[in-house]
Scaffold this motif. Structure first.
Motif, PDB file in Angstrom:
ATOM      1  N   ASN A   1      33.068  47.835  13.717  1.00 25.85           N
ATOM      2  CA  ASN A   1      33.396  49.046  14.473  1.00 25.85           C
ATOM      3  C   ASN A   1      32.431  49.313  15.634  1.00 25.85           C
ATOM      4  N   ASP A   2      31.643  48.307  16.053  1.00 26.59           N
ATOM      5  CA  ASP A   2      30.781  48.471  17.225  1.00 26.59           C
ATOM      6  C   ASP A   2      31.637  48.613  18.473  1.00 26.59           C
ATOM      7  N   ARG A   3      31.176  49.420  19.399  1.00 28.12           N
ATOM      8  CA  ARG A   3      31.818  49.593  20.704  1.00 28.12           C
ATOM      9  C   ARG A   3      31.212  48.530  21.623  1.00 28.12           C
ATOM     10  N   ILE A   4      32.045  47.677  22.193  1.00 26.47           N
ATOM     11  CA  ILE A   4      31.564  46.600  23.061  1.00 26.47           C
ATOM     12  C   ILE A   4      31.864  46.960  24.517  1.00 26.47           C
ATOM     13  N   PRO A   5      30.823  47.193  25.325  1.00 20.78           N
ATOM     14  CA  PRO A   5      31.049  47.450  26.754  1.00 20.78           C
ATOM     15  C   PRO A   5      31.217  46.118  27.494  1.00 20.78           C
ATOM     16  N   TYR A   6      32.267  46.019  28.289  1.00 21.93           N
ATOM     17  CA  TYR A   6      32.521  44.824  29.094  1.00 21.93           C
ATOM     18  C   TYR A   6      32.359  45.157  30.566  1.00 21.93           C
ATOM     19  N   LEU A   7      31.928  44.166  31.319  1.00 24.93           N
ATOM     20  CA  LEU A   7      31.780  44.292  32.760  1.00 24.93           C
ATOM     21  C   LEU A   7      32.392  43.056  33.395  1.00 24.93           C
ATOM     22  N   VAL A   8      33.340  43.247  34.312  1.00 26.57           N
ATOM     23  CA  VAL A   8      33.932  42.146  35.076  1.00 26.57           C
ATOM     24  C   VAL A   8      33.487  42.349  36.519  1.00 26.57           C
ATOM     25  N   ARG A   9      32.747  41.365  37.036  1.00 27.06           N
ATOM     26  CA  ARG A   9      32.236  41.446  38.402  1.00 27.06           C
ATOM     27  C   ARG A   9      32.992  40.457  39.290  1.00 27.06           C
ATOM     28  N   PHE A  10      33.170  40.846  40.546  1.00 22.93           N
ATOM     29  CA  PHE A  10      33.831  39.956  41.500  1.00 22.93           C
ATOM     30  C   PHE A  10      33.168  40.093  42.856  1.00 22.93           C
ATOM     31  N   GLN A  11      33.302  39.036  43.659  1.00 27.83           N
ATOM     32  CA  GLN A  11      32.776  39.036  45.015  1.00 27.83           C
ATOM     33  C   GLN A  11      33.723  38.251  45.907  1.00 27.83           C
ATOM     34  N   ASN A  12      33.954  38.773  47.090  1.00 23.44           N
ATOM     35  CA  ASN A  12      34.784  38.087  48.075  1.00 23.44           C
ATOM     36  C   ASN A  12      33.902  37.095  48.831  1.00 23.44           C
ATOM     37  N   THR A  13      33.955  35.843  48.411  1.00 24.28           N
ATOM     38  CA  THR A  13      33.182  34.787  49.079  1.00 24.28           C
ATOM     39  C   THR A  13      34.052  33.990  50.047  1.00 24.28           C
ATOM     40  N   GLY A  14      35.230  34.523  50.347  1.00 29.86           N
ATOM     41  CA  GLY A  14      36.131  33.866  51.290  1.00 29.86           C
ATOM     42  C   GLY A  14      35.671  34.083  52.718  1.00 29.86           C
ATOM     43  N   ASN A  15      36.600  33.924  53.660  1.00 28.79           N
ATOM     44  CA  ASN A  15      36.237  34.048  55.072  1.00 28.79           C
ATOM     45  C   ASN A  15      36.949  35.201  55.772  1.00 28.79           C
ATOM     46  N   ASP A  16      37.539  36.126  54.997  1.00 27.28           N
ATOM     47  CA  ASP A  16      38.208  37.286  55.589  1.00 27.28           C
ATOM     48  C   ASP A  16      38.266  38.400  54.546  1.00 27.28           C
ATOM     49  N   THR A  17      38.637  39.571  54.967  1.00 31.69           N
ATOM     50  CA  THR A  17      38.751  40.733  54.085  1.00 31.69           C
ATOM     51  C   THR A  17      39.834  40.503  53.029  1.00 31.69           C
ATOM     52  N   ALA A  18      39.551  40.885  51.791  1.00 30.82           N
ATOM     53  CA  ALA A  18      40.555  40.852  50.714  1.00 30.82           C
ATOM     54  C   ALA A  18      41.197  42.230  50.646  1.00 30.82           C
ATOM     55  N   PHE A  19      42.521  42.281  50.668  1.00 28.63           N
ATOM     56  CA  PHE A  19      43.234  43.551  50.660  1.00 28.63           C
ATOM     57  C   PHE A  19      43.719  43.947  49.271  1.00 28.63           C
TER      58      PHE A  19
ATOM     59  N   ARG B   1      45.324  44.862  32.709  1.00 24.99           N
ATOM     60  CA  ARG B   1      45.406  44.512  34.134  1.00 24.99           C
ATOM     61  C   ARG B   1      44.820  45.635  34.977  1.00 24.99           C
ATOM     62  N   PHE B   2      43.913  45.264  35.883  1.00 21.92           N
ATOM     63  CA  PHE B   2      43.332  46.198  36.840  1.00 21.92           C
ATOM     64  C   PHE B   2      43.845  45.829  38.224  1.00 21.92           C
ATOM     65  N   ASN B   3      44.281  46.830  38.990  1.00 24.51           N
ATOM     66  CA  ASN B   3      44.792  46.613  40.346  1.00 24.51           C
ATOM     67  C   ASN B   3      43.904  47.363  41.339  1.00 24.51           C
ATOM     68  N   PHE B   4      43.285  46.637  42.234  1.00 17.18           N
ATOM     69  CA  PHE B   4      42.511  47.227  43.321  1.00 17.18           C
ATOM     70  C   PHE B   4      43.339  47.027  44.588  1.00 17.18           C
ATOM     71  N   PHE B   5      44.120  48.046  44.943  1.00 13.02           N
ATOM     72  CA  PHE B   5      44.975  47.928  46.132  1.00 13.02           C
ATOM     73  C   PHE B   5      45.221  49.308  46.712  1.00 13.02           C
ATOM     74  N   PRO B   6      44.903  49.524  47.958  1.00 14.65           N
ATOM     75  CA  PRO B   6      44.246  48.599  48.886  1.00 14.65           C
ATOM     76  C   PRO B   6      42.734  48.675  48.701  1.00 14.65           C
ATOM     77  N   ILE B   7      42.070  47.555  48.638  1.00 10.01           N
ATOM     78  CA  ILE B   7      40.628  47.535  48.428  1.00 10.01           C
ATOM     79  C   ILE B   7      39.865  47.271  49.720  1.00 10.01           C
ATOM     80  N   LYS B   8      40.390  46.417  50.572  1.00 16.29           N
ATOM     81  CA  LYS B   8      39.724  46.051  51.828  1.00 16.29           C
ATOM     82  C   LYS B   8      38.280  45.624  51.579  1.00 16.29           C
ATOM     83  N   LEU B   9      38.108  44.646  50.670  1.00 17.67           N
ATOM     84  CA  LEU B   9      36.789  44.129  50.322  1.00 17.67           C
ATOM     85  C   LEU B   9      36.384  43.072  51.344  1.00 17.67           C
ATOM     86  N   VAL B  10      35.331  43.360  52.091  1.00 17.63           N
ATOM     87  CA  VAL B  10      34.900  42.446  53.154  1.00 17.63           C
ATOM     88  C   VAL B  10      34.369  41.149  52.551  1.00 17.63           C
ATOM     89  N   ASP B  11      34.344  40.101  53.351  1.00 17.16           N
ATOM     90  CA  ASP B  11      33.829  38.815  52.879  1.00 17.16           C
ATOM     91  C   ASP B  11      32.308  38.806  52.925  1.00 17.16           C
TER      92      ASP B  11
END
Length: 184
Positions: A74-92, A129-139
């Protein structure tokens, strides 16, 4: 010590100042104080820097006790999902698809926060499912500090989980229309 000046937040802490019965000391417990993010819809994450890493990952913040990383029933498990835009343009649009283990109690799911506005759904077959829209995450080449994001949630294990059960899962991160980046 926590101080807030304009929009800058600074925090300092002492680590490894206590000792264990074994003679060693503890590390990684720096989040004992508020991070100055009490404003609604703002979440700040501060974590231990361990080594170089893929900027797209998923970690269970509760690591369990001992070498075997035992989690109590019955332990509560905190989760963290990290992301980074390593592409060459803004992610929308960024979508995170996370299939939760059958050993977790879906009725205890708690969404804690995220770096950007988002919506979420719990779909059939334990799919979160998590939806980040519109996020406009810069590269990362345009603005490295602003190219990061994350989402935090917590969930408990099932009450009658058998001793020795394993909780495994992987998150898939989709940037716009690109193939998924598979987390650790």
């Amino acid at each position: 010590i926590l101080s807030k000046s304009n929009s800058a937040i600074s925090t300092s802490a002492i680590e490894a100042c206590g000792t264990l019965p074994s003679g060693g000391f503890t590390t990684g417990y720096l989040n004992n104080f508020a991070l100055g993010d009490q404003a609604p819809y703002i979440s700040t994450y501060c974590g231990e820097v361990k080594a170089a890493y893929d900027p797209n990952d998923k970690i269970a913040v509760l690591e369990g006790s001992g070498i075997a990383h035992i989690i109590e029933p019955n332990d509560r498990i905190p989760y963290l999902v990290r992301f980074q835009n390593t592409g060459n343009d803004t992610a929308f649009k960024i979508v995170i698809v996370d299939t939760l283990s059958q050993n977790l109690d879906l009725s205890t799911l708690e969404i804690i926060g995220a770096s950007h506005p988002f919506t979420w759904d719990l779909l059939r077959h334990n799919i979160l499912r998590f939806n980040f829209f519109p996020i406009k995450l810069v590269d990362s080449t345009s603005n490295e500090p602003a190219s990061h994001g994350y989402v935090k949630y917590a969930i408990k294990t099932k009450e009658q989980l058998a001793l020795g059960s394993t909780i495994e899962n992987t998150a898939y991160i989709y940037f716009d229309f690109n193939p998924a980046i598979v987390t650790n």
